[in-house]
Design a protein around this motif. Structure first.
Motif, short mmCIF file in Angstrom:
data_model
loop_
_atom_site.label_atom_id
_atom_site.label_comp_id
_atom_site.label_asym_id
_atom_site.label_seq_id
_atom_site.Cartn_x
_atom_site.Cartn_y
_atom_site.Cartn_z
N ILE A 6 10.68 -3.99 20.23
CA ILE A 6 9.44 -4.27 21.00
C ILE A 6 9.04 -5.58 20.99
CG2 ILE A 6 6.83 -3.56 21.00
CD1 ILE A 6 7.84 -1.51 18.83
N ASP A 7 9.35 -6.19 22.17
CA ASP A 7 8.75 -7.47 22.68
C ASP A 7 7.56 -7.59 23.13
OD1 ASP A 7 8.65 -10.30 23.52
OD2 ASP A 7 10.85 -9.85 24.40
N ILE A 8 6.81 -7.98 22.27
CA ILE A 8 5.28 -8.12 22.80
C ILE A 8 4.80 -8.94 23.89
CG2 ILE A 8 2.70 -8.42 21.75
CD1 ILE A 8 4.11 -6.06 20.52
N ALA A 9 5.41 -10.24 23.71
CA ALA A 9 5.23 -11.27 24.55
C ALA A 9 5.80 -10.77 25.81
CB ALA A 9 6.03 -12.64 24.12
N GLU A 12 7.71 -5.30 26.76
CA GLU A 12 8.92 -4.80 27.04
C GLU A 12 9.49 -4.14 25.64
OE1 GLU A 12 12.56 -6.33 29.57
OE2 GLU A 12 12.81 -6.97 27.46
N VAL A 13 10.09 -3.03 26.07
CA VAL A 13 10.65 -2.24 25.03
C VAL A 13 12.25 -1.98 25.17
CG1 VAL A 13 10.72 -0.23 23.74
CG2 VAL A 13 8.58 -1.04 24.36
N ARG A 14 13.03 -2.30 24.37
CA ARG A 14 14.57 -2.07 24.41
C ARG A 14 15.26 -1.13 23.63
NH1 ARG A 14 13.66 -7.45 25.10
NH2 ARG A 14 14.83 -7.93 22.99
N ILE A 15 15.91 -0.20 24.14
CA ILE A 15 16.56 0.91 23.31
C ILE A 15 17.71 0.66 23.41
CG2 ILE A 15 16.49 3.16 22.66
CD1 ILE A 15 13.73 3.17 24.05
N ASP A 16 18.77 0.47 22.37
CA ASP A 16 20.06 0.05 22.33
C ASP A 16 20.46 -1.04 23.37
OD1 ASP A 16 20.82 2.05 20.38
OD2 ASP A 16 20.84 3.48 21.90
N ARG A 25 -0.52 2.14 28.72
CA ARG A 25 -0.96 3.05 27.59
C ARG A 25 0.08 3.23 26.77
NH1 ARG A 25 -5.89 5.91 27.84
NH2 ARG A 25 -6.46 4.03 28.53
N GLU A 26 1.15 3.59 27.13
CA GLU A 26 2.23 4.14 26.17
C GLU A 26 2.70 2.70 25.28
OE1 GLU A 26 4.68 7.54 28.66
OE2 GLU A 26 5.38 5.45 28.84
N PHE A 27 2.82 1.57 25.88
CA PHE A 27 3.01 0.32 25.36
C PHE A 27 2.20 -0.13 24.20
CE2 PHE A 27 3.49 -4.13 24.60
CZ PHE A 27 4.82 -4.37 24.42
N GLN A 28 0.92 0.01 24.80
CA GLN A 28 -0.29 -0.24 23.87
C GLN A 28 -0.25 0.67 22.58
OE1 GLN A 28 -3.73 0.13 26.46
NE2 GLN A 28 -3.42 -1.69 26.92
N LEU A 29 0.14 1.97 22.72
CA LEU A 29 0.10 2.95 21.60
C LEU A 29 1.36 2.58 20.72
CD1 LEU A 29 -1.18 5.38 20.28
CD2 LEU A 29 0.13 6.71 22.03
N LEU A 30 2.25 2.37 21.13
CA LEU A 30 3.64 1.93 20.57
C LEU A 30 3.30 0.55 19.88
CD1 LEU A 30 6.37 2.66 19.54
CD2 LEU A 30 7.19 1.55 21.76
N GLU A 31 2.77 -0.05 20.31
CA GLU A 31 2.70 -1.51 19.53
C GLU A 31 1.56 -1.42 18.47
OE1 GLU A 31 0.57 -5.80 20.43
OE2 GLU A 31 0.62 -4.37 22.12
N HIS A 32 0.50 -0.52 18.84
CA HIS A 32 -0.30 -0.20 17.65
C HIS A 32 0.27 0.44 16.59
CE1 HIS A 32 -4.49 -0.11 15.81
NE2 HIS A 32 -4.13 1.35 15.73
N LEU A 33 0.95 1.56 16.89
CA LEU A 33 1.70 2.23 15.59
C LEU A 33 2.69 1.42 14.95
CD1 LEU A 33 2.33 5.53 17.58
CD2 LEU A 33 0.99 5.22 15.37
N ALA A 34 3.48 0.38 15.68
CA ALA A 34 4.29 -0.40 15.08
C ALA A 34 3.75 -1.55 14.21
CB ALA A 34 5.17 -0.79 16.00
N ARG A 35 2.77 -1.91 14.55
CA ARG A 35 1.87 -2.93 13.76
C ARG A 35 1.37 -2.46 12.71
NH1 ARG A 35 0.47 -7.97 16.30
NH2 ARG A 35 1.12 -7.97 18.67
#
Length: 96
Positions: A6-9, A12-16, A25-35
């Motif tokens: 998860i690249d906050i700056a 962007e999200v990279r998988i493999d 909204r998906e990014f914000q939710l994932l970022e919040h969970l990961a924090r």
């Protein structure tokens, strides 16, 4: 977090190693969970933070499902976003 980056700056999200598209909204939710790794976030906490008084509470479930489809190898047996029955969700992962 292993195969998940998860690249906050860059927002962007990279998988493999491959960039995967996420809605804002998906990014914000994932970022919040990961924090908040290993911390249980209740459904009410997440809904209030991202939808406030507006929206259907089912929206959170739908967004979690979409996140799992994008980041989990097996969305039916999630490794990153774990459901804590009757409470909410917990992000499992160790930052590199």
């Amino acid at each position: 977090y292993g195969r998940l980056v998860i690249d906050i700056a860059a927002h962007e999200v990279r998988i493999d190693g491959r960039a995967t598209p996420f809605t804002a909204r998906e990014f914000q939710l994932l970022e919040h969970l990961a924090r908040h790794p290993r911390q249980i976030l209740t459904r009410d906490q997440l809904f209030d933070r991202f939808w406030g008084e507006y929206g259907d509470r089912h929206s959170l479930t739908v967004h979690i499902s979409r996140l799992r489809e994008k980041i989990e190898e097996d969305p039916a047996d999630p490794r990153y976003i774990v459901t804590v029955r009757g409470v909410g969700y917990r992000f499992e992962g160790t930052s590199r």
